[in-house]
Design a protein around this motif. Structure first.
Motif, PDB file in Angstrom:
ATOM      1  N   CYS A   1      -4.913   8.733  12.775  1.00 47.84           N
ATOM      2  CA  CYS A   1      -5.341   7.926  11.639  1.00 47.84           C
ATOM      3  C   CYS A   1      -4.905   6.338  11.798  1.00 47.84           C
ATOM      4  N   ALA A   2      -5.783   5.647  11.194  1.00 48.85           N
ATOM      5  CA  ALA A   2      -5.708   4.091  11.357  1.00 48.85           C
ATOM      6  C   ALA A   2      -4.457   3.503  10.459  1.00 48.85           C
ATOM      7  N   LEU A   3      -4.060   4.285   9.496  1.00 51.47           N
ATOM      8  CA  LEU A   3      -2.964   3.824   8.521  1.00 51.47           C
ATOM      9  C   LEU A   3      -1.682   4.203   8.794  1.00 51.47           C
ATOM     10  N   SER A   4      -1.663   5.589   9.179  1.00 53.58           N
ATOM     11  CA  SER A   4      -0.233   6.177   9.362  1.00 53.58           C
ATOM     12  C   SER A   4       0.051   6.335  10.833  1.00 53.58           C
ATOM     13  N   GLN A   5      -0.935   6.311  11.630  1.00 52.64           N
ATOM     14  CA  GLN A   5      -0.883   6.695  13.248  1.00 52.64           C
ATOM     15  C   GLN A   5      -0.484   7.834  13.437  1.00 52.64           C
ATOM     16  N   GLU A   6      -0.831   8.798  12.671  1.00 52.81           N
ATOM     17  CA  GLU A   6      -0.539  10.389  12.897  1.00 52.81           C
ATOM     18  C   GLU A   6      -1.748  10.918  13.295  1.00 52.81           C
TER      19      GLU A   6
ATOM     20  N   LEU B   1     -11.258   5.679  10.372  1.00 55.72           N
ATOM     21  CA  LEU B   1     -10.824   7.235  10.221  1.00 55.72           C
ATOM     22  C   LEU B   1      -9.322   7.187   9.738  1.00 55.72           C
ATOM     23  N   TYR B   2      -9.259   7.854   8.574  1.00 59.74           N
ATOM     24  CA  TYR B   2      -7.853   8.010   7.937  1.00 59.74           C
ATOM     25  C   TYR B   2      -7.609   9.584   7.675  1.00 59.74           C
ATOM     26  N   ASN B   3      -6.398  10.084   7.360  1.00 56.31           N
ATOM     27  CA  ASN B   3      -5.992  11.363   6.955  1.00 56.31           C
ATOM     28  C   ASN B   3      -5.993  10.956   5.254  1.00 56.31           C
ATOM     29  N   LYS B   4      -6.638  11.755   4.623  1.00 60.18           N
ATOM     30  CA  LYS B   4      -6.608  11.808   3.103  1.00 60.18           C
ATOM     31  C   LYS B   4      -5.210  11.663   2.449  1.00 60.18           C
ATOM     32  N   ASP B   5      -4.311  12.509   3.034  1.00 61.36           N
ATOM     33  CA  ASP B   5      -2.975  12.163   2.465  1.00 61.36           C
ATOM     34  C   ASP B   5      -2.315  10.863   2.401  1.00 61.36           C
ATOM     35  N   ALA B   6      -2.540  10.175   3.689  1.00 65.12           N
ATOM     36  CA  ALA B   6      -2.003   8.973   3.969  1.00 65.12           C
ATOM     37  C   ALA B   6      -2.444   7.965   2.850  1.00 65.12           C
ATOM     38  N   ILE B   7      -4.135   7.848   2.588  1.00 59.34           N
ATOM     39  CA  ILE B   7      -4.699   7.204   1.934  1.00 59.34           C
ATOM     40  C   ILE B   7      -4.205   7.218   0.358  1.00 59.34           C
ATOM     41  N   ILE B   8      -3.996   8.523  -0.189  1.00 57.27           N
ATOM     42  CA  ILE B   8      -3.595   8.857  -1.472  1.00 57.27           C
ATOM     43  C   ILE B   8      -1.933   7.981  -1.667  1.00 57.27           C
ATOM     44  N   GLU B   9      -1.274   8.414  -0.558  1.00 54.42           N
ATOM     45  CA  GLU B   9       0.096   7.833  -0.677  1.00 54.42           C
ATOM     46  C   GLU B   9       0.074   6.430  -0.764  1.00 54.42           C
ATOM     47  N   TYR B  10      -0.654   5.721   0.031  1.00 58.64           N
ATOM     48  CA  TYR B  10      -0.938   4.271  -0.192  1.00 58.64           C
ATOM     49  C   TYR B  10      -1.372   3.824  -1.585  1.00 58.64           C
ATOM     50  N   LEU B  11      -2.295   4.539  -2.187  1.00 65.02           N
ATOM     51  CA  LEU B  11      -2.756   4.023  -3.516  1.00 65.02           C
ATOM     52  C   LEU B  11      -1.782   4.209  -4.429  1.00 65.02           C
ATOM     53  N   LEU B  12      -0.807   5.281  -4.512  1.00 68.67           N
ATOM     54  CA  LEU B  12       0.216   5.399  -5.435  1.00 68.67           C
ATOM     55  C   LEU B  12       1.121   4.690  -5.163  1.00 68.67           C
ATOM     56  N   ASP B  13       1.654   4.218  -3.952  1.00 68.60           N
ATOM     57  CA  ASP B  13       2.487   2.970  -3.854  1.00 68.60           C
ATOM     58  C   ASP B  13       1.900   1.999  -2.789  1.00 68.60           C
ATOM     59  N   LYS B  14       1.666   0.732  -3.313  1.00 65.44           N
ATOM     60  CA  LYS B  14       0.750  -0.147  -2.468  1.00 65.44           C
ATOM     61  C   LYS B  14       1.879  -1.258  -2.082  1.00 65.44           C
ATOM     62  N   SER B  15       3.206  -0.886  -2.838  1.00 70.68           N
ATOM     63  CA  SER B  15       4.255  -1.844  -2.435  1.00 70.68           C
ATOM     64  C   SER B  15       5.190  -1.513  -1.416  1.00 70.68           C
ATOM     65  N   ALA B  16       4.833  -0.280  -0.801  1.00 69.59           N
ATOM     66  CA  ALA B  16       5.829  -0.019   0.381  1.00 69.59           C
ATOM     67  C   ALA B  16       5.103  -0.579   1.454  1.00 69.59           C
ATOM     68  N   GLU B  17       6.139  -0.876   2.461  1.00 67.84           N
ATOM     69  CA  GLU B  17       5.815  -1.439   3.684  1.00 67.84           C
ATOM     70  C   GLU B  17       5.473  -0.543   4.700  1.00 67.84           C
TER      71      GLU B  17
ATOM     72  N   PRO C   1       3.247  -0.182   8.507  1.00 64.54           N
ATOM     73  CA  PRO C   1       2.858  -1.044  10.034  1.00 64.54           C
ATOM     74  C   PRO C   1       1.240  -1.475   9.839  1.00 64.54           C
ATOM     75  N   ASN C   2       0.426  -0.568   9.284  1.00 61.54           N
ATOM     76  CA  ASN C   2      -0.945  -1.254   9.373  1.00 61.54           C
ATOM     77  C   ASN C   2      -1.662  -1.307   8.248  1.00 61.54           C
ATOM     78  N   ALA C   3      -0.906  -1.951   7.119  1.00 60.90           N
ATOM     79  CA  ALA C   3      -1.462  -2.027   5.660  1.00 60.90           C
ATOM     80  C   ALA C   3      -2.537  -2.946   5.706  1.00 60.90           C
ATOM     81  N   GLU C   4      -2.862  -3.961   6.815  1.00 60.42           N
ATOM     82  CA  GLU C   4      -3.897  -4.663   6.723  1.00 60.42           C
ATOM     83  C   GLU C   4      -5.149  -4.005   6.936  1.00 60.42           C
ATOM     84  N   ALA C   5      -5.121  -2.714   7.559  1.00 60.78           N
ATOM     85  CA  ALA C   5      -6.391  -1.985   7.827  1.00 60.78           C
ATOM     86  C   ALA C   5      -7.069  -1.216   6.518  1.00 60.78           C
TER      87      ALA C   5
END
Length: 304
Positions: free
Chosen positions: A37-42, A56-72, A74-78
């Motif tokens: 995954c380009a976001l979570s590296q899983e 390409l991303y895992n859908k659950d990783a994108i949903i977690e990012y949209l729910l909490d965008k303030s969390a740090e 490593p690949n938030a720029e993508a």
């Protein structure tokens, strides 16, 4: 200093040359793009989604990012270009029948092919491992190889049968130039949607203002005696007010009918009350004059 025990240093040990540029392993780079995954590296696992730039991303990783965008992360720029769930498309992938998973080389006695992939092209059969160019359709989410789309030219999806256009084709994990073109295309489409929304909002505002102006332009209803409202306009101009003899008198115009209507209503009420009182013997009209009265006293009820 040094050279104890008869050791002889060599030139590369004494002279420091320029550092060699570290080269990135192409196999590792392809595996990072197509298997993780380009976001979570899983590791990629269903459901797998792709953005408008072809990552390409895992859908659950994108949903977690949209729910909490303030969390740090490593690949938030993508994923800064992803505003909501509408900016991603779930991919309709075709499984590779020869894929055995991670357990096939559990004992370590078999050759491990790092280029094998979980998914293949349903038309040509090429593995989606990064060696071949792959695309997906934004209309339906089906994934095909670029060779299949070029060799079998059609306007209908090969897998689901839905129609698509050339604008719906997005390259997966493309080069920098391809990603830049996709980014320009994304900005243009978002600008068009903003203009459409602004036009719709302006149209709604104009309609609301027109409705409010029409409501303000309508005159308020005139209250007639009895507490019933009377509308102005043609109906009010033709409405009749009953007079003392029972005849109806029509009023001309809404403005001219308001003032005399109230005065006539009070007069009518007085006349009606006088007519009602005349029915009783106590009324002044029922009393006899001096000429009509007799000199003697009688027990008639007309003697007062």
């Amino acid at each position: 200093m040094g050279c104890d025990g008869g050791t002889i240093p060599k030139r590369h040990e004494l002279v420091k040359g320029p550092k060699k540029v570290e080269k990135v392993d192409k196999n590792a780079e392809l595996a990072a793009k197509w298997k993780y995954c380009a976001l979570s590296q899983e590791k990629l696992r269903r459901p797998i989604v792709a953005c408008e730039l072809g990552r390409l991303y895992n859908k659950d990783a994108i949903i977690e990012y949209l729910l909490d965008k303030s969390a740090e992360r490593p690949n938030a720029e993508a994923v800064t270009h992803i505003r909501g769930i509408k900016d991603i498309n779930e991919l309709n992938l075709t499984d590779n029948p020869e894929w055995e998973g991670e357990r096939r080389n559990a004992k370590g006695d078999r050759y491990e092919d790092i280029h094998s992939s979980m998914f293949i092209c349903p038309v040509v059969g090429l593995e989606m491992n990064g060696k071949h160019r792959f695309c997906y359709l934004q209309s339906c989410g089906c994934v095909f190889s670029d060779r299949a789309l070029k060799e079998v030219k059609t306007e209908i999806c090969h897998k689901c049968g839905d129609p698509f256009k050339d604008e719906d084709i997005v390259v997966l994990n493309g080069t920098k130039e391809e990603v830049q073109k996709l980014k320009e295309k994304m900005d243009e489409s978002r600008a068009k949607t903003k203009t459409k929304k602004s036009k719709k909002s302006k149209a709604v505002e104009t309609v609301s203002t027109l409705a409010e102006s029409q409501e303000d332009a309508q005159p308020p209803p005139v209250v007639v005696s009895g507490g019933k409202p009377q509308q102005n306009g043609d109906e009010s101009s033709q409405s009749a007010v009953a007079g003392p003899s029972g005849a109806s008198s029509s009023s001309k115009g809404s403005k001219s009918s308001t003032a005399p209507a109230t005065k006539r209503s009070f007069q009518d009420m007085k006349e009606k009350s006088e007519v009602f009182k005349s029915l009783f013997t106590t009324h002044s009209s029922a009393k006899r004059s001096k000429d009509q009265t007799s000199n003697w006293v009688t027990h008639t009820p007309y003697h007062f």
